[in-house]
Design an enzyme around this catalytic site. Structure first.
Site, mmCIF file in Angstrom:
data_model
loop_
_atom_site.group_PDB
_atom_site.id
_atom_site.type_symbol
_atom_site.label_atom_id
_atom_site.label_comp_id
_atom_site.label_asym_id
_atom_site.label_seq_id
_atom_site.Cartn_x
_atom_site.Cartn_y
_atom_site.Cartn_z
ATOM 1 N N TYR A 62 0.830 -1.207 0.000
ATOM 2 C CA TYR A 62 0.000 0.000 0.000
ATOM 3 C C TYR A 62 0.862 1.253 0.000
ATOM 4 O O TYR A 62 0.536 2.244 -0.644
ATOM 5 C CB TYR A 62 -0.884 -0.025 1.243
ATOM 6 C CG TYR A 62 -1.985 0.997 1.260
ATOM 7 C CD1 TYR A 62 -3.216 0.699 0.693
ATOM 8 C CD2 TYR A 62 -1.811 2.236 1.850
ATOM 9 C CE1 TYR A 62 -4.239 1.627 0.709
ATOM 10 C CE2 TYR A 62 -2.824 3.165 1.872
ATOM 11 C CZ TYR A 62 -4.042 2.853 1.299
ATOM 12 O OH TYR A 62 -5.052 3.773 1.322
ATOM 13 N N PHE A 114 -9.869 19.951 -24.874
ATOM 14 C CA PHE A 114 -10.196 18.535 -24.878
ATOM 15 C C PHE A 114 -11.324 18.330 -23.872
ATOM 16 O O PHE A 114 -11.389 19.009 -22.864
ATOM 17 C CB PHE A 114 -8.990 17.649 -24.542
ATOM 18 C CG PHE A 114 -9.328 16.198 -24.661
ATOM 19 C CD1 PHE A 114 -9.598 15.656 -25.907
ATOM 20 C CD2 PHE A 114 -9.460 15.399 -23.544
ATOM 21 C CE1 PHE A 114 -9.984 14.324 -26.034
ATOM 22 C CE2 PHE A 114 -9.836 14.062 -23.662
ATOM 23 C CZ PHE A 114 -10.092 13.532 -24.908
ATOM 24 N N THR A 115 -12.206 17.378 -24.158
ATOM 25 C CA THR A 115 -13.454 17.226 -23.399
ATOM 26 C C THR A 115 -13.239 17.228 -21.887
ATOM 27 O O THR A 115 -13.739 18.105 -21.185
ATOM 28 C CB THR A 115 -14.161 15.921 -23.804
ATOM 29 O OG1 THR A 115 -13.215 14.855 -23.730
ATOM 30 C CG2 THR A 115 -14.695 16.014 -25.218
ATOM 31 N N ASP A 205 -0.243 18.767 -21.371
ATOM 32 C CA ASP A 205 -1.093 17.582 -21.485
ATOM 33 C C ASP A 205 -0.350 16.637 -22.441
ATOM 34 O O ASP A 205 -0.440 16.759 -23.655
ATOM 35 C CB ASP A 205 -2.458 17.998 -22.034
ATOM 36 C CG ASP A 205 -3.369 16.802 -22.311
ATOM 37 O OD1 ASP A 205 -2.934 15.656 -22.116
ATOM 38 O OD2 ASP A 205 -4.517 17.032 -22.746
ATOM 39 N N LYS A 248 -2.383 6.113 -23.525
ATOM 40 C CA LYS A 248 -2.092 6.338 -24.941
ATOM 41 C C LYS A 248 -0.633 5.979 -25.205
ATOM 42 O O LYS A 248 -0.304 4.807 -25.278
ATOM 43 C CB LYS A 248 -2.408 7.786 -25.320
ATOM 44 C CG LYS A 248 -3.910 8.045 -25.479
ATOM 45 C CD LYS A 248 -4.536 8.491 -24.189
ATOM 46 C CE LYS A 248 -5.981 8.899 -24.352
ATOM 47 N NZ LYS A 248 -6.553 9.332 -23.071
ATOM 48 N N ARG A 372 -16.526 13.109 -33.315
ATOM 49 C CA ARG A 372 -15.838 14.241 -32.694
ATOM 50 C C ARG A 372 -16.350 15.496 -33.378
ATOM 51 O O ARG A 372 -15.710 16.030 -34.275
ATOM 52 C CB ARG A 372 -14.315 14.095 -32.823
ATOM 53 C CG ARG A 372 -13.677 13.209 -31.761
ATOM 54 C CD ARG A 372 -13.939 13.760 -30.375
ATOM 55 N NE ARG A 372 -13.286 13.018 -29.308
ATOM 56 C CZ ARG A 372 -13.849 12.792 -28.113
ATOM 57 N NH1 ARG A 372 -15.087 13.176 -27.865
ATOM 58 N NH2 ARG A 372 -13.182 12.173 -27.170
ATOM 59 N N PHE A 438 -21.486 13.072 -25.113
ATOM 60 C CA PHE A 438 -21.196 12.127 -26.195
ATOM 61 C C PHE A 438 -21.110 10.691 -25.720
ATOM 62 O O PHE A 438 -21.362 9.769 -26.468
ATOM 63 C CB PHE A 438 -19.898 12.523 -26.908
ATOM 64 C CG PHE A 438 -18.689 12.539 -26.011
ATOM 65 C CD1 PHE A 438 -18.416 13.640 -25.222
ATOM 66 C CD2 PHE A 438 -17.843 11.451 -25.952
ATOM 67 C CE1 PHE A 438 -17.311 13.656 -24.382
ATOM 68 C CE2 PHE A 438 -16.734 11.461 -25.111
ATOM 69 C CZ PHE A 438 -16.474 12.568 -24.321
#
Lengths: 448, 463
Positions: A62, A114-115, A205, A248, A372, A438
């Site tokens: 932990y 970006f969303t 980002d 990603k 998109r 979306f």
């Protein structure tokens, strides 16, 4: 291939039923009903045998897990940020960072929204302002760095609101919503010089930073002979902190982190992460996931990997172009973005052309893509729809998952739908959730 | 009464994969602890021999779960692994809406973020540390309602995790039902020593909630362990299966939150399950913003697969018997040595009463933290203080308001350590008992504003 995953083949008749049950929203399809899944490149990657073996030695303690220290070391070594906080995925990092840096009424400029990023900025009390160059909004403009910032737009914001109202500039590498388009190092250096003068941070980002670095290597003068590893480090060195969805570039199925060079921000983040995510040495990730990210980061910086990765996307794009399908150019790093406005010129934007096209492609071949456009853009704080200039269907490529033959199937399906494009009808929205609509919105076909 | 000699309690499983441990010297550990500012949360796991810090996410998965990891479907939306998990959880809870989260505190943050807010009151048998933090973070107040008798660590009662029904009714009357956001029943009751809640108590709470139109939340990260105690201690449940008992408990709740890292038998995962459509819709909106899409909620496909399998393995009678008895083995033997422990022994951990064992150290100097430090130095054992470091507050003059008890929790990870490891822990306590005057209190030199036990730094007090 060292391990395979079996796929199910379906009939057109079955697929019509599946998409109707899913409310004409590809997000609501069941994965087992999908043949080739190009919904997203996020968390859908195939891990390497090296990652799987590291998975086995994940330390699930932990506190103070060995796997945490391996992750910390990899981030410091390859990205160069000083302090790191793991999170369960990218939006966990965005949530914490936005809360720490943004005060009510603040302005957050960035190279296109970006969303989830914009939503966290808004929830923290800020408002997002797009400062990307105008070329980014034109799908036919072949400018090589459509992710660049227009410094005049930033300067206008600084003059209007004052630098104190701007906690940071939010810079994405690559810019997802612009079609996976890169920012150049020249532009980033100019931005750094400008923000330093005004005492404004740059928050990075960095979810597709290696893909951005690949484009710099291919397109920017002076970087032809530099390897991706070196370019990535240089990009990061021009920023003050970062959020990353490791799902990603870093070639894993779950995970993210926040990084900063600022001790005070780190300390505040450490206090918050334990409330939202988990103790700061695991942040909501299993030990084995931290191991896999550490190795995935290293693998993502290989020139050969990025060559194959971006090369596959380009292969699909060129093939579609040869069929006359309108796509965003230049071809981006993680997917092909089809211009639904040009594909379906007979539909108005409020008839959701991109959403309708994604549904039609699924019916044709079982290929799952994502809208998109106007659905993803959502509503403004005053309740009006955002009408983005770009109305796109995204064919996103999971890393190391599909073969060239799969790509042929996808291109041929897009061509088949293109042949009968005049018959495709628009949609009307029959259910709309409050945030990030979306994901869950439902539609019905228009009668006419 | 003549008792047959107890026979060894062997595990109903064997070892398929091992993880080597590092043995260190006492001198090395002295230094490592000083580097970690006398807070074991800040130690690196590499320096720990036996890690009893928590049973959360530290369990060993079975070969079936590992096989499930391999078939995990990593599709972003509508993954097969999600459908598998949803089916298993719906069967267990009977609830209509199942939301996966990356771990329990995310489920809590979503739920209490919606239910909480300024002037709202939450009532509970005992709020756990992260639960309390999440609630107080929204501006609401969290009130614990334990019966007085249960606060006595030595008194033997079968269901010391129960809520005090009279106190609950009084609290509802005093604060008015419209101000009460929810009643939360934590099963088993972690902060009270891992003690179980009886079915009867839960039924009464349900009645009170119905009478006052209140929402009942079951925080059930150790619900299988609680089922074991009900079957063996409560009349009428002798012949029911553990799974049936758990289902019956869940049928009494409106909402179920679970950190799956405990009885879900996995290293990562959580659940938020609800009956109400409108509340579920609000939770789903927040889930997508902060956790992930509804069909993965921040978990990989393989994590959901492992959880679906873990939730069926945990109800295996042989496993639960082994689990509860092996925890009791440590507790009973500590008691026999004269170490004061919370009695009876709970499900997932043994709680040592540091106020008694370290009585020469005043509560202002954190006797629990002192014992935690000594256990590490003497044996390389890592555990956690559950006392004034974790729950203490300050009054307006900055003076410590101590917690009710000063406990040290020895939490047992599931299916990880053998009886020999536990015997080693027992031997280390012999060294602790010999320490006598050589014990040092601690003072806090750094603390964050919330959940300070995770990152606080201390120094030893040498008189």
């Amino acid at each position: 291939m060292k391990m395979v995953e079996l796929l199910k083949m379906t009939t057109r008749h079955q697929r019509i039923k599946f998409i109707r049950e899913a409310g004409y929203n590809t997000f609501l399809l069941r994965s087992e009903d999908v043949y080739i899944d190009l919904l997203t490149d996020s968390g859908t990657n195939a891990m390497s045998d090296q990652q799987w073996s590291a998975f086995m030695r994940g330390d699930e303690a932990y506190a103070g897990s060995k796997s945490y220290y391996r992750l910390e070391e990899a981030i410091q070594k390859y990205y160069g940020y000083k302090y790191i906080i793991p999170t369960h995925q990218g939006r966990g990092a965005e949530n914490i960072l936005s809360q720490i840096l943004i005060k009510k009424g603040d302005i957050v400029p960035g190279n296109m929204y970006f969303t989830t990023t914009r939503l966290h900025q808004e929830l923290a009390g800020g408002s997002f302002h797009d400062i990307i160059i105008d070329e980014a909004h034109d799908p036919n403009n072949e400018f090589p760095f459509k992710g660049n910032v227009d410094l005049n737009k930033l300067d206008a914001l600084v003059k209007k609101y004052g630098a104190k109202k701007i906690p940071y500039v939010s810079i994405a590498t690559n810019v997802n919503m612009a079609g996976g388009q890169p920012i150049s190092l020249k532009n980033l250096k100019e931005l750094r010089a400008y923000t330093r003068k005004h005492g404004i941070r740059i928050i990075h980002d960095m979810t597709r930073v290696a893909e951005n670095a690949f484009f710099i290597q291919q397109r920017e003068a002076g970087y032809e002979r530099k390897n991706i590893k070196t370019i990535v480090k240089e990009i990061c060195s021009l920023t003050d902190g970062a959020t990353m969805s490791a799902k990603k570039d870093a070639l894993v199925n779950i995970g993210g982190f926040m990084a900063t060079n600022d001790w005070d921000v780190f300390e505040e983040a450490r206090n918050r992460v334990v409330i939202y995510e988990g103790l700061h040495t695991y942040g909501g990730l299993a030990g084995r996931d931290m191991e896999a990210i550490a190795i995935g980061i290293e693998e993502s910086l290989s020139d050969a990997h990025q060559h194959a990765r971006v090369g596959q996307v380009e292969y699909l794009g060129h093939k579609m172009e040869s069929f006359g399908i309108p796509i965003v150019k230049p071809i981006g790093g993680h997917g092909i973005f089809v211009d639904a406005k040009a594909f379906l010129p007979h539909l108005r934007q409020d008839e959701f052309p991109a959403q309708a096209l994604a549904a039609e492609i699924f019916i044709d071949s079982g290929v799952r893509t994502m809208e998109r456009g106007v659905v993803s853009a959502g509503r403004k704080q005053n309740g009006e729809n955002y009408y983005p200039k770009l109305e796109l269907v995204r064919f996103t490529m999971p890393r190391r998952v599909y073969t060239q033959a799969h790509m042929d199937v996808v291109a041929e399906s897009a061509a088949a739908v293109f042949e009968k494009r005049n018959k495709i009808k628009g949609l009307k929205m029959v259910y709309e959730p409050k945030y990030l609509r979306f994901f869950q919105a439902r539609f019905e076909p228009l009668k006419k | 009464m003549n008792k047959k000699p107890t026979r060894a309690l062997a595990e109903p499983f064997k070892i398929k994969m091992v993880e080597p441990l590092r043995i260190t010297t006492e001198a090395y550990r002295q230094e490592a602890l000083a580097r970690a500012s006398y807070n074991p949360f800040l130690l690196t796991s590499n320096d720990v021999f036996i890690d009893l810090l928590t049973d959360s996410g530290t369990g060993a998965m079975s070969d079936r779960q590992w096989a499930g990891m391999m078939v995990g479907d990593e599709s972003y939306a509508g993954a097969r692994s999600w459908q598998h998990l949803e089916k298993v959880v719906k069967q267990l809870t009977g609830m209509a809406h199942i939301l996966p989260t990356h771990q329990g505190r995310a489920a809590e943050r979503i739920l209490y973020g919606i239910l909480g807010g300024k002037n709202k009151i939450f009532l509970s048998n005992t709020h756990f540390d992260t639960t309390r933090a999440n609630i107080e973070f929204t501006g609401a107040t969290a009130i614990d309602l334990m019966p007085e008798a249960s606060l006595d660590p030595e008194l033997e009662l079968p269901f010391k995790g129960n809520i005090d029904l009279k106190k609950l009714e009084d609290a509802i009357r005093q604060h008015k039902p419209e101000n009460i956001a929810a009643v939360i029943m934590t099963v088993t009751n972690n902060s009270a020593g891992g003690q179980p809640v009886s079915m009867e108590n839960l039924q009464q709470v349900r009645k009170i909630c119905d009478a006052n139109n209140l929402l009942l939340v079951i925080d059930g990260c150790r619900i299988a362990e609680n089922s074991y105690f009900i079957k063996h201690r409560e009349k009428g449940y002798e012949n029911k299966t553990y799974e049936d008992i758990a289902r019956e408990m869940l049928s009494l709740g409106d909402v179920f939150v679970m950190s799956a890292k405990k009885d879900g038998m996995v290293n990562m995962g959580g659940l938020l399950c609800l009956r109400d459509d409108a509340l579920s819709l609000k939770c789903t909106n927040l889930l997508i913003i902060s956790e992930g899409f509804t069909t993965y909620g921040g978990l990989s496909g393989r994590d959901m697969e492992a959880l679906a399998i873990g939730l069926t393995e945990v109800f295996d009678p042989d496993y639960l018997h082994y689990r509860i008895r092996s925890t009791a083995y440590l507790g009973e033997r500590l008691k026999a040595k004269g170490v004061p422990v919370v009695w009876p022994i709970g499900g997932h951990a043994v709680y040592v009463d540091a106020k008694k064992l370290y009585k020469q150290i005043p509560v202002e100097e954190f006797p629990g933290q002192a014992l935690v430090c000594d256990l590490y130095v003497k044996g390389g054992i890592r555990c956690v203080e559950v006392g004034s470091v974790m729950f203490g507050k300050y009054d307006e003059q900055g003076k410590l308001i101590p917690a009710e008890n000063e406990l040290v929790r020895l939490a047992i990870p599931r299916r990880v350590y053998t009886q020999s490891h536990i015997d080693y822990v027992l031997d280390t306590f012999d060294d602790i008992l010999e320490l006598q005057g050589k014990k040092h209190g601690l003072r806090i030199i750094y603390e964050p504003p919330a959940l300070r036990h995770f990152t606080a730094r201390f120094e030893q007090i040498h008189n």
